[in-house]
Design a protein around this motif. Structure first.
Motif, short mmCIF file in Angstrom:
data_model
loop_
_atom_site.label_atom_id
_atom_site.label_comp_id
_atom_site.label_asym_id
_atom_site.label_seq_id
_atom_site.Cartn_x
_atom_site.Cartn_y
_atom_site.Cartn_z
N LEU A 77 0.82 -1.21 0.00
CA LEU A 77 0.00 0.00 0.00
C LEU A 77 0.85 1.26 0.00
CD1 LEU A 77 -2.88 1.11 0.06
CD2 LEU A 77 -2.77 1.04 2.56
N ALA A 78 1.94 1.27 0.75
CA ALA A 78 2.78 2.47 0.81
C ALA A 78 3.34 2.81 -0.56
CB ALA A 78 3.92 2.26 1.81
N GLU A 83 2.89 5.91 -5.78
CA GLU A 83 2.60 5.92 -7.22
C GLU A 83 1.56 6.96 -7.58
OE1 GLU A 83 0.87 2.94 -10.69
OE2 GLU A 83 2.03 2.09 -9.04
N VAL A 84 0.53 7.10 -6.76
CA VAL A 84 -0.47 8.13 -7.01
C VAL A 84 0.16 9.51 -6.93
CG1 VAL A 84 -2.70 9.10 -6.33
CG2 VAL A 84 -2.30 6.64 -6.11
N PRO A 133 -0.31 0.62 -12.41
CA PRO A 133 -1.59 0.87 -13.09
C PRO A 133 -1.93 2.34 -13.28
CG PRO A 133 -1.85 -0.74 -11.32
CD PRO A 133 -0.48 -0.15 -11.18
N PHE A 134 -1.44 3.20 -12.39
CA PHE A 134 -1.71 4.63 -12.53
C PHE A 134 -0.54 5.34 -13.22
CE2 PHE A 134 -5.44 3.96 -10.27
CZ PHE A 134 -6.13 5.14 -10.00
N TRP A 135 0.66 5.13 -12.73
CA TRP A 135 1.82 5.86 -13.24
C TRP A 135 2.02 5.67 -14.74
CZ3 TRP A 135 4.92 9.66 -13.35
CH2 TRP A 135 6.17 9.58 -13.97
N GLN A 136 1.94 4.43 -15.22
CA GLN A 136 2.17 4.19 -16.65
C GLN A 136 1.16 4.96 -17.49
OE1 GLN A 136 4.74 2.47 -17.60
NE2 GLN A 136 5.11 0.70 -16.31
N VAL A 137 -0.06 5.05 -17.02
CA VAL A 137 -1.09 5.74 -17.80
C VAL A 137 -0.88 7.24 -17.76
CG1 VAL A 137 -3.56 6.18 -18.02
CG2 VAL A 137 -2.76 3.88 -17.42
N PHE A 138 -0.61 7.79 -16.59
CA PHE A 138 -0.48 9.23 -16.48
C PHE A 138 0.78 9.76 -17.15
CE2 PHE A 138 -3.87 8.73 -13.43
CZ PHE A 138 -4.63 9.87 -13.67
#
Length: 463
Positions: A77-78, A83-84, A133-138
């Motif tokens: 989780l950390a 990543e967010v 899942p977030f970083w690659q997209v953003f």
């Protein structure tokens, strides 16, 4: 066929989503094309306002988005929270710099006025992986949207909730409907999708086979692609290195994202004069890791994302052991599972593992080990280290550890990779271009170079 969200910690299916229908796909493509006609003419100030708002949405909801990532692909989780936060950083970076990156570039010619102007292409398809899942997209979306393009996301099928949440981020930020849309669909439909004239280019982060498939499909349509594929990144340690720092960085680099990172250090090429101390130190670091529920505080290694990743990794490790390699620590999946709660027994677990004394001819020579496995090779010289480092078909990143300037320069100049980090492990940074060479892909994300990938570099000549 549905798109399933499965908890890798337990193996339990959380939710199954319907694939997008052909009618709904057509509607989204039409909306993307229509939105682009007006969105391309919005000002940089307006796009930056929306992109800054997207960063704010991410920051305010980072705990919820992080839990979603951990639930679907198992990272601690950390690290999901981090990543967010990094995704918000890349949004703010391009909001602040896109206008300067894409400013007209004057040229001195025999014209009254001549220049280079950068203009958006249209709808860009992003085929993205599950591991970040977030970083690659953003890191795709921030420059693409700031350049005036619109985005369509075909995310990995095991992170559908993340894919839908990302679309929601851009909606909440105020971007026009159609500026960024998620398509829940299987990989078998990508070739037909890129054949549609409304898709102008595509980006993919993922495996070599996936990259080859997308590049082939786009090649038939004469459409540009940017590919970031796998890596077997070397981590070279010479006697002059700060050994304690190198060992700490080695453990961090290998265990990043439960070992499931393209740019994770995977092959540790250590000079024989310091190899005993390096191996002992790395073993201590691995032994101190806590494997378990990735939602729990203090857990440093969670499950792998899918059963197939575990199976492939176990086959690779066993092949090395059968051919004479030694497991300094780990390697025994059953022994790890015996320490875990009953509800985790059907999860995707693999122990932190260090393989040493690896003979030639094993999978460790050429294959990417996508999980928490460190491969340690002893070398007698920098020449040998560079030769082994460059001996694979991949070339994403490389890390070199030395306090000697001459050795540093040799590693910078001779290691075949898209990035070389000296006395640090490899990481992506919005301020620097990111990508690989050889079979690790082509093109660049991030930095100024990243925003220039999906624009028309137009020559303007005025008499």
């Amino acid at each position: 066929m549905g798109i399933a969200s499965i908890n890798p910690t337990t193996g339990v299916t959380i939710q199954v989503f319907d694939e997008i229908s052909e009618a709904d796909l057509e509607a989204k493509l039409a909306q993307a094309a229509e939105t682009f006609l007006t969105y391309r003419h919005t000002s940089f100030d307006q796009r930056a306002e929306w992109m800054q708002a997207a960063a704010t949405v991410l920051e305010r909801n980072k705990q919820a988005y992080a839990k979603l990532m951990t639930l679907e692909m198992g990272k601690p989780l950390a690290s999901a929270v981090a990543e967010v936060e990094k995704s918000a950083w890349v949004c703010r970076f391009y909001a602040d710099h896109a206008e300067d990156f894409l400013a007209d570039v004057p040229a001195s010619t025999d014209a009254s006025r001549s220049l280079v102007r950068y203009q958006p292409l249209g709808a860009i398809l992003a085929v993205m992986p599950w591991n970040f899942p977030f970083w690659q997209v953003f890191r795709f979306a921030a420059p693409a949207l700031m350049a005036g393009n619109v985005g369509l996301l075909k995310h990995a099928s095991n992170v559908p909730q993340c894919a839908l949440a990302i679309e929601e981020v851009f909606q909440k930020a105020g971007f026009p409907t159609g500026a960024f849309q998620t398509l829940l669909m299987g990989a078998s439909r990508i070739a037909d999708l890129v054949a549609d004239d409304r898709i102008k280019a595509a980006a993919l982060t993922g495996s070599e086979p996936a990259g080859a498939s997308l590049a082939s499909a786009c090649g038939r349509q004469i459409k540009k692609t940017v590919l970031e594929l796998g890596g077997t990144d070397p981590f070279v340690v010479m006697p002059s290195a700060d050994l304690d720092e190198a060992i700490a960085a080695a453990a961090t680099a290998r265990m990043l994202n439960n070992g499931q990172s393209c740019i994770a250090a995977k092959r540790f090429l250590v000079h024989e004069a310091i190899a005993d101390a390096f191996e002992a130190g790395l073993r201590d670091k691995f032994a101190a890791l806590t494997v378990g529920d990735p939602m729990a505080e203090g857990v440093t290694v969670g499950p792998l994302a899918t059963p197939s990743i575990c199976e492939e990794l176990e086959q690779q490790v066993n092949a090395c052991l059968d051919q004479g390699a030694t497991a300094l620590i780990g390697g025994d999946v059953a022994a790890l599972k015996a320490t875990l709660p009953a509800e985790f027994q059907t999860g995707n677990w693999f122990p932190p593992t260090i393989l040493t004394q690896i003979p030639p001819g094993t999978p460790a020579d050429q294959e990417e080990f996508f999980g928490p496995v460190a491969l340690v090779f002893r070398v007698s010289s920098l020449d040998e280290a560079i030769q082994i480092a460059n001996s694979t078909p991949l070339g994403l990143g490389a890390s070199g550890w030395s306090q000697a300037p001459a050795e540093q320069e040799r590693m910078i100049n001779e290691l075949e990779a898209g990035a070389v980090f000296i006395n640090s492990f490899v990481k992506s940074d919005p301020r620097l271009p990111f990508g690989g060479i050889k079979r690790s892909g082509y093109g660049r994300e991030l930095g100024r170079e990243g925003i220039l990938e999906f624009v028309n570099t137009k020559t303007v000549w005025v008499k």
